[in-house]
Write a protein that holds these residues in place. Structure first.
Motif, PDB file in Angstrom:
ATOM      1  N   UNK A   5       0.950  -1.135  -0.155  1.00 57.00           N
ATOM      2  CA  UNK A   5       0.100   0.126  -0.012  1.00 57.00           C
ATOM      3  C   UNK A   5       0.645   1.233   0.073  1.00 57.00           C
ATOM      4  N   UNK A   6       0.368   2.315  -0.737  1.00 59.21           N
ATOM      5  CA  UNK A   6       1.032   3.603  -0.630  1.00 59.21           C
ATOM      6  C   UNK A   6       0.039   4.785  -0.885  1.00 59.21           C
ATOM      7  N   UNK A   7       0.473   5.951  -0.290  1.00 64.14           N
ATOM      8  CA  UNK A   7      -0.326   7.031  -0.487  1.00 64.14           C
ATOM      9  C   UNK A   7       0.479   8.123  -1.048  1.00 64.14           C
ATOM     10  N   UNK A   8       0.171   8.796  -2.326  1.00 60.59           N
ATOM     11  CA  UNK A   8       1.100   9.647  -2.902  1.00 60.59           C
ATOM     12  C   UNK A   8       0.196  10.946  -3.734  1.00 60.59           C
ATOM     13  N   UNK A   9       1.095  11.874  -3.616  1.00 63.89           N
ATOM     14  CA  UNK A   9       0.678  13.278  -4.297  1.00 63.89           C
ATOM     15  C   UNK A   9       0.960  12.858  -5.959  1.00 63.89           C
ATOM     16  N   UNK A  10      -0.076  12.854  -6.671  1.00 60.81           N
ATOM     17  CA  UNK A  10       0.063  12.498  -8.173  1.00 60.81           C
ATOM     18  C   UNK A  10      -0.831  13.456  -8.912  1.00 60.81           C
ATOM     19  N   UNK A  11      -0.729  13.529 -10.110  1.00 62.60           N
ATOM     20  CA  UNK A  11      -1.596  14.354 -10.962  1.00 62.60           C
ATOM     21  C   UNK A  11      -1.867  13.571 -12.499  1.00 62.60           C
ATOM     22  N   UNK A  12      -2.901  14.520 -12.920  1.00 64.13           N
ATOM     23  CA  UNK A  12      -3.219  13.805 -14.366  1.00 64.13           C
ATOM     24  C   UNK A  12      -3.479  14.940 -15.259  1.00 64.13           C
ATOM     25  N   UNK A  13      -3.082  14.815 -16.664  1.00 60.39           N
ATOM     26  CA  UNK A  13      -2.475  13.576 -16.961  1.00 60.39           C
ATOM     27  C   UNK A  13      -1.299  13.253 -16.691  1.00 60.39           C
ATOM     28  N   UNK A  14      -1.019  11.798 -16.595  1.00 55.60           N
ATOM     29  CA  UNK A  14       0.141  11.365 -16.556  1.00 55.60           C
ATOM     30  C   UNK A  14       0.164   9.751 -17.090  1.00 55.60           C
ATOM     31  N   UNK A  15       1.144   9.366 -17.700  1.00 58.16           N
ATOM     32  CA  UNK A  15       1.104   8.115 -18.421  1.00 58.16           C
ATOM     33  C   UNK A  15       1.290   6.945 -17.310  1.00 58.16           C
ATOM     34  N   UNK A  16       1.809   7.168 -16.030  1.00 59.82           N
ATOM     35  CA  UNK A  16       2.023   6.158 -15.198  1.00 59.82           C
ATOM     36  C   UNK A  16       0.503   5.445 -14.858  1.00 59.82           C
ATOM     37  N   UNK A  17      -0.702   5.990 -14.966  1.00 58.99           N
ATOM     38  CA  UNK A  17      -1.657   5.338 -14.786  1.00 58.99           C
ATOM     39  C   UNK A  17      -1.906   4.218 -15.490  1.00 58.99           C
ATOM     40  N   UNK A  18      -1.400   4.117 -16.576  1.00 60.89           N
ATOM     41  CA  UNK A  18      -1.480   3.112 -17.522  1.00 60.89           C
ATOM     42  C   UNK A  18      -0.719   1.879 -17.018  1.00 60.89           C
ATOM     43  N   UNK A  19       0.257   2.299 -16.428  1.00 59.01           N
ATOM     44  CA  UNK A  19       1.147   1.006 -16.041  1.00 59.01           C
ATOM     45  C   UNK A  19       0.928   0.570 -14.225  1.00 59.01           C
ATOM     46  N   UNK A  20       0.706   1.760 -13.512  1.00 56.54           N
ATOM     47  CA  UNK A  20       0.166   1.547 -12.178  1.00 56.54           C
ATOM     48  C   UNK A  20      -1.348   2.037 -12.019  1.00 56.54           C
ATOM     49  N   UNK A  21      -2.353   1.254 -12.080  1.00 54.52           N
ATOM     50  CA  UNK A  21      -3.672   2.141 -11.975  1.00 54.52           C
ATOM     51  C   UNK A  21      -3.820   2.445 -10.359  1.00 54.52           C
ATOM     52  N   UNK A  22      -4.292   3.486 -10.197  1.00 51.30           N
ATOM     53  CA  UNK A  22      -4.347   4.357  -8.909  1.00 51.30           C
ATOM     54  C   UNK A  22      -5.598   5.118  -8.713  1.00 51.30           C
ATOM     55  N   UNK A  23      -6.276   5.165  -7.589  1.00 51.65           N
ATOM     56  CA  UNK A  23      -7.568   5.675  -7.239  1.00 51.65           C
ATOM     57  C   UNK A  23      -7.337   6.698  -6.384  1.00 51.65           C
TER      58      UNK A  23
END
Length: 324
Positions: free
Chosen positions: A216-234
């Motif tokens: 499990x992890x909690x991260x500050x992240x942003x869209x658009x960003x290609x990483x969502x295609x590799x690591x699905x995040x909610x």
């Protein structure tokens, strides 16, 4: 990334980012903190200097724009890397000609666009940015209540790391990004510690490692960003954003806004930059297009120039109207 944003993204990661930026155009990139481009604001010369931000989405913008300026319009293109707020100073002074991805800096906009009139709005990029807190989807499916900020305290033990000083870790990117996270943790009274990875690349590496181990992890992240295609995040639901709720950086206790990303041009360049300035005003693409190029750079390990060339070869119907 943003004014509440990345404001956009240790050493090895920084070196890799610098190498990638140097390949955005054949003319290379300079560090704006050390020098300015000799081609910016050059009267009568067919040169354009673009500010490029450290996150890969912004690199994708600059790579494609630079490639088309060179190969379709015959300009020499130079790039410089500079943090978000200093980039406005450089743009105002004519040390760079354009910023292609701004996540919203109202103080700089008021000062330079409205008051000094040394910068002009170049229009929307076509991409809407959003920053938030995210957990991996595999963890959200196992514990659906974690997607509400009020329940994060239940998972402090699961989010603890060696760097989080006994609290749950909230992973951020570069300390240079403008972020509300420390204020949010304090004002929402959360038992979390903001831990900076150091850069977008380092943050991605950490997220991928967590995902590989199904941690499990909690991260500050942003869209658009290609990483969502590799690591699905909610996304974790923070208190609803309302206009002005983030006006005082010390008192922020609300979610980040959704921000249509914009381009900005040096005012003299906008008037005298000819076809280059007209092209940059027309440059307008989609999240899907940006992610396609970003993915080639970040995952396929193409240079920005190679990624731009591939995209341009595949999508003439999209870019042809920009060059006229």
């Amino acid at each position: 990334m943003p004014e509440p944003r990345p404001s956009r993204r240790t050493t090895v990661a920084a070196l890799a980012a610098a190498t990638a930026l140097a390949l955005v155009t054949g003319c290379g990139a300079a560090d704006m903190t050390r020098q300015s481009s000799p081609y910016a604001a050059a009267r009568g010369a067919k040169t354009v200097t673009l500010s490029v931000q450290s996150w890969v989405g912004a690199q994708a913008d600059t790579a494609v724009a630079g490639y088309l300026l060179e190969h379709e319009l015959g300009y020499r293109v130079d790039t410089v890397q500079v943090d978000e707020v200093p980039a406005w100073d450089a743009l105002s002074q004519g040390r760079v000609d354009a910023i292609l991805e701004d996540w919203g800096h109202p103080e700089q906009q008021k000062r330079y666009v409205e008051e000094k009139k040394t910068i002009v709005d170049g229009g929307e990029l076509g991409v809407t940015g959003h920053i938030g807190w995210f957990v991996p989807t595999y963890f959200a499916e196992e514990h659906p209540d974690v997607t509400d900020w009020k329940n994060l305290g239940r998972y402090t033990d699961r989010l603890r790391t060696a760097e989080s000083r006994g609290k749950g870790q909230l992973l951020d990117g570069s300390p240079s990004y403008v972020t509300n996270d420390k204020a949010l943790v304090k004002n929402l009274k959360l038992d979390l510690e903001v831990v900076f990875a150091g850069s977008e690349a380092a943050q991605i590496t950490q997220i991928k490692q967590f995902a590989k181990e199904k941690k499990p992890f909690l991260t500050y992240w942003y869209q658009p960003q290609w990483l969502f295609e590799r690591v699905p995040m909610t996304e974790v639901r923070l208190p609803e954003y309302t206009e002005g709720c983030d006006a005082d950086p010390e008192k922020v206790a609300c979610a980040y806004p959704h921000t249509p990303l914009r381009k900005y041009l040096n005012a003299r360049f906008a008037d005298e930059g000819g076809r280059a300035a007209a092209f940059l005003k027309k440059f307008h693409w989609t999240v899907e297009a940006q992610n396609e190029v970003a993915l080639m750079i970040a995952e396929d390990k193409l240079t920005p120039r190679q990624a731009a060339q591939k995209w341009v070869e595949r999508h003439e119907d999209l870019w042809r109207p920009w060059v006229g």
